[in-house]
Design an enzyme around this catalytic site. Sequence first.
Site, PDB file in Angstrom:
ATOM      1  N   LYS A   1       0.966  -1.153  -0.180  1.00  0.00           N
ATOM      2  CA  LYS A   1      -0.049   0.009  -0.070  1.00  0.00           C
ATOM      3  C   LYS A   1       0.806   1.433  -0.031  1.00  0.00           C
ATOM      4  O   LYS A   1       1.566   1.670   1.087  1.00  0.00           O
ATOM      5  CB  LYS A   1      -0.908  -0.096   1.312  1.00  0.00           C
ATOM      6  CG  LYS A   1      -2.154   0.707   1.076  1.00  0.00           C
ATOM      7  CD  LYS A   1      -2.188   2.148   0.657  1.00  0.00           C
ATOM      8  CE  LYS A   1      -1.858   3.055   1.943  1.00  0.00           C
ATOM      9  NZ  LYS A   1      -1.860   4.483   1.501  1.00  0.00           N
TER      10      LYS A   1
ATOM     11  N   GLU B   1       9.796   1.625  10.983  1.00  0.00           N
ATOM     12  CA  GLU B   1      10.776   2.671  10.548  1.00  0.00           C
ATOM     13  C   GLU B   1      10.248   3.991  10.766  1.00  0.00           C
ATOM     14  O   GLU B   1       9.290   4.305   9.925  1.00  0.00           O
ATOM     15  CB  GLU B   1      11.452   2.448   9.218  1.00  0.00           C
ATOM     16  CG  GLU B   1      12.287   0.877   9.013  1.00  0.00           C
ATOM     17  CD  GLU B   1      13.142   0.912   7.628  1.00  0.00           C
ATOM     18  OE1 GLU B   1      12.852   1.624   7.074  1.00  0.00           O
ATOM     19  OE2 GLU B   1      14.002   0.148   8.104  1.00  0.00           O
TER      20      GLU B   1
ATOM     21  N   CYS C   1      13.810  11.031   6.399  1.00  0.00           N
ATOM     22  CA  CYS C   1      13.703  10.755   7.675  1.00  0.00           C
ATOM     23  C   CYS C   1      14.714  11.086   8.430  1.00  0.00           C
ATOM     24  O   CYS C   1      14.816  11.262   9.736  1.00  0.00           O
ATOM     25  CB  CYS C   1      13.283   9.222   7.939  1.00  0.00           C
ATOM     26  SG  CYS C   1      14.153   8.294   6.984  1.00  0.00           S
TER      27      CYS C   1
ATOM     28  N   GLU D   1       8.977  16.759  15.082  1.00  0.00           N
ATOM     29  CA  GLU D   1       9.400  16.552  13.549  1.00  0.00           C
ATOM     30  C   GLU D   1       8.488  17.553  12.802  1.00  0.00           C
ATOM     31  O   GLU D   1       7.377  17.231  12.896  1.00  0.00           O
ATOM     32  CB  GLU D   1       9.275  15.114  13.267  1.00  0.00           C
ATOM     33  CG  GLU D   1       9.823  14.722  11.873  1.00  0.00           C
ATOM     34  CD  GLU D   1       9.372  13.429  11.346  1.00  0.00           C
ATOM     35  OE1 GLU D   1       8.477  12.844  11.608  1.00  0.00           O
ATOM     36  OE2 GLU D   1      10.310  12.806  10.680  1.00  0.00           O
TER      37      GLU D   1
HETATM   38  P1  NAD Z   1       2.290   8.267   7.285  1.00  0.00           P
HETATM   39  O1  NAD Z   1       2.341   7.743   8.753  1.00  0.00           O
HETATM   40  O2  NAD Z   1       1.387   9.430   7.176  1.00  0.00           O
HETATM   41  O3  NAD Z   1       2.061   7.780   6.284  1.00  0.00           O
HETATM   42  C1  NAD Z   1       2.670   6.381   5.722  1.00  0.00           C
HETATM   43  C2  NAD Z   1       1.788   5.265   5.289  1.00  0.00           C
HETATM   44  O4  NAD Z   1       0.795   4.744   6.061  1.00  0.00           O
HETATM   45  C3  NAD Z   1       0.963   5.624   4.074  1.00  0.00           C
HETATM   46  O5  NAD Z   1       0.980   4.732   3.218  1.00  0.00           O
HETATM   47  C4  NAD Z   1      -0.505   5.912   4.602  1.00  0.00           C
HETATM   48  O6  NAD Z   1      -1.528   5.707   3.771  1.00  0.00           O
HETATM   49  C5  NAD Z   1      -0.595   4.911   5.742  1.00  0.00           C
HETATM   50  N1  NAD Z   1      -1.374   4.884   6.907  1.00  0.00           N
HETATM   51  C6  NAD Z   1      -1.533   6.201   7.426  1.00  0.00           C
HETATM   52  N2  NAD Z   1      -2.431   5.669   8.660  1.00  0.00           N
HETATM   53  C7  NAD Z   1      -2.840   4.392   8.573  1.00  0.00           C
HETATM   54  C8  NAD Z   1      -3.258   3.337   9.378  1.00  0.00           C
HETATM   55  N3  NAD Z   1      -3.814   3.961  10.618  1.00  0.00           N
HETATM   56  N4  NAD Z   1      -3.178   1.959   8.937  1.00  0.00           N
HETATM   57  C9  NAD Z   1      -2.517   1.774   8.182  1.00  0.00           C
HETATM   58  N5  NAD Z   1      -1.663   2.539   7.134  1.00  0.00           N
HETATM   59  C10 NAD Z   1      -1.726   4.047   7.423  1.00  0.00           C
HETATM   60  O7  NAD Z   1       3.691   8.926   6.738  1.00  0.00           O
HETATM   61  P2  NAD Z   1       4.125   9.850   5.822  1.00  0.00           P
HETATM   62  O8  NAD Z   1       3.643  11.128   6.020  1.00  0.00           O
HETATM   63  O9  NAD Z   1       4.113   9.290   4.344  1.00  0.00           O
HETATM   64  O10 NAD Z   1       5.834   9.941   6.000  1.00  0.00           O
HETATM   65  C11 NAD Z   1       6.570  10.657   6.545  1.00  0.00           C
HETATM   66  C12 NAD Z   1       7.005  10.139   7.894  1.00  0.00           C
HETATM   67  O11 NAD Z   1       7.599   8.924   7.556  1.00  0.00           O
HETATM   68  C13 NAD Z   1       7.923  10.889   8.668  1.00  0.00           C
HETATM   69  O12 NAD Z   1       7.946  10.995  10.222  1.00  0.00           O
HETATM   70  C14 NAD Z   1       9.257  10.315   8.352  1.00  0.00           C
HETATM   71  O13 NAD Z   1      10.193  10.726   9.497  1.00  0.00           O
HETATM   72  C15 NAD Z   1       8.874   8.976   8.306  1.00  0.00           C
HETATM   73  N6  NAD Z   1       9.810   8.024   7.801  1.00  0.00           N
HETATM   74  C16 NAD Z   1      10.643   7.376   8.159  1.00  0.00           C
HETATM   75  C17 NAD Z   1      11.570   6.709   7.815  1.00  0.00           C
HETATM   76  C18 NAD Z   1      12.563   5.691   8.367  1.00  0.00           C
HETATM   77  O14 NAD Z   1      13.381   4.749   7.791  1.00  0.00           O
HETATM   78  N7  NAD Z   1      12.599   5.763   9.603  1.00  0.00           N
HETATM   79  C19 NAD Z   1      11.727   6.772   6.211  1.00  0.00           C
HETATM   80  C20 NAD Z   1      10.918   7.541   5.646  1.00  0.00           C
HETATM   81  C21 NAD Z   1      10.086   8.392   6.455  1.00  0.00           C
END
Ligand code: NAD
Length: 489
Positions: A178, A254, A288, A390
């Site tokens: 997804k 992550e 991230c 963040e």
């Molecule tokens: P997000 O958590 O908003 O969304 C990520 C994914 O999760 C999307 O596909 C979204 O549709 C899905 N999602 C959201 N709510 C959900 C739920 N309740 N159940 C299942 N799926 C759900 O994150 P984002 O805004 O896409 O990405 C940014 C964040 O990701 C930042 O906090 C960043 O630090 C983090 N990030 C971490 C890493 C790492 O390796 N640690 C790498 C990249 C990004």
Amino acid sequence: MSQLDPVPCFIGGRAAPLGAAFEKHDPATGRPAALVAEADEAVVDAAVAAARGALRGPWGRTTLDQRLAFLETLAAHMEANLPAIVAQEIADTGKPVTVTTNVEIPRAIANLRAFAQIARAERQETFETPVAGGRARNTVLRHRVGVIGIVAPWNLPLLLLTWKVAPALACGNAIVVKPSEHSPRTAVMLARMASACGLPDGVLNVVHGHGAGAAGAFLVSHPGVDAITFTGETRTGEAIMRAAAAGPRPVSLELGGKNPALIFADSDVEAAVAGTARSMFDNCGQVCLTTERVFVQRPIFERFAAGLVAAAAALRPGDPRAPQTTLGPAISAVQREKVLGLYARAKADGAQVLAGGGALDMPAPFADGYWVAPTLWAGLPDDAEICRREVFGPCAHLSVFDEEDEVVARANGSEFGLAATVWSADPARVERVAAGLESGTVWANCWRVRDERAPFGGFKRSGIGREGGARSLDFYSELKTVCVFEPAA
Ligand code: NAD
């Protein structure tokens, strides 16, 4: 509506009918650009069923060598189609073409080759145990987990996707992905290319849609998913872990960061300025691993801050497809509002604004895009909101420090622990500071240099588990000990 690019789900080796769909906007212009499928429970169910079916088919009987050869074929195919992949990633994200062409998509492809090499190079563990009348030979085998649910973010869409897809396929699993609702295109492209390279139908499926209460939640709560790997926000990680408790199923999380850079007076200041600027502004701060807290030793604070202000001024926002562009937009209107809200509150809290601080006025056709200014602040205490939360934007707060112990403690004073960067010419200091930092990765005199064999993940609220190298193979496989008694001759 009809001129918008349709982005369908990909299930069982073919594009699914579009069905219910939502409009996705071009972040650079703010205009509607794509019509993306919004998978309901039935669609997610079909994707999981396709994955499970694929495990019972020829894919379930492939050898490791066959799967690794497939990853290498796919990598070559993607390389041959690099411009087309770049175009799709830019259409979704507004990333500048130069970095997308030279760094991000090549690294997405490199993940496929790296995990093929990692899996090929692995040495099987065996243990001999003396027992009455002979000996027992224990051999440790890897066995696929089954159906892997991958929930991916938008910031490095294809790169973070192949980081998970490659080891999952190497281990013989089937997958339902997804992707983020903000970056759906390259996931479908990957699935199509994998099919064209001979991946059996149903091994790699893509479902689109939103997260909470939608496709993301349907996928992670689906009982047919055997393990879940997620990259994204910490709060979403909590929801996913709750969903994974039913089963229970293994999770790899992550999550977010609030990464510090520690700049010592003995560092090469020019290199530290350049490296820190890159770590703040690359991908518009939407990495991230991005630096959002900068601690600078007192004797060089003014010089270092002036260098960063100049680096911010030198960024070239503009047409993502123009080679001179170095700064793209935020991913969405919502993300832009979140970033601007935090910018406004930092100012209201009394921050000294050294650069930027608000939106970025852009000429047509980018005037309605999601642009935010590269921003630097100083003067706030470590417990101010902007020093704790963040932002995920092109910004950082700069603080002065005096002593090594002091700065390590302040850098650790965060609920996150994903990455930290140290700039110092003294190797003994680098070793001491790296040992003291609570951080999954510590870079010294460099930033975001990655080796796919090394463990990657976060301390504290930045995640659970590690991916990379053998740790990825461990997550995507079950370890099986086969103990055979061999009588003495
Ligand atoms: P997000 O958590 O908003 O969304 C990520 C994914 O999760 C999307 O596909 C979204 O549709 C899905 N999602 C959201 N709510 C959900 C739920 N309740 N159940 C299942 N799926 C759900 O994150 P984002 O805004 O896409 O990405 C940014 C964040 O990701 C930042 O906090 C960043 O630090 C983090 N990030 C971490 C890493 C790492 O390796 N640690 C790498 C990249 C990004």
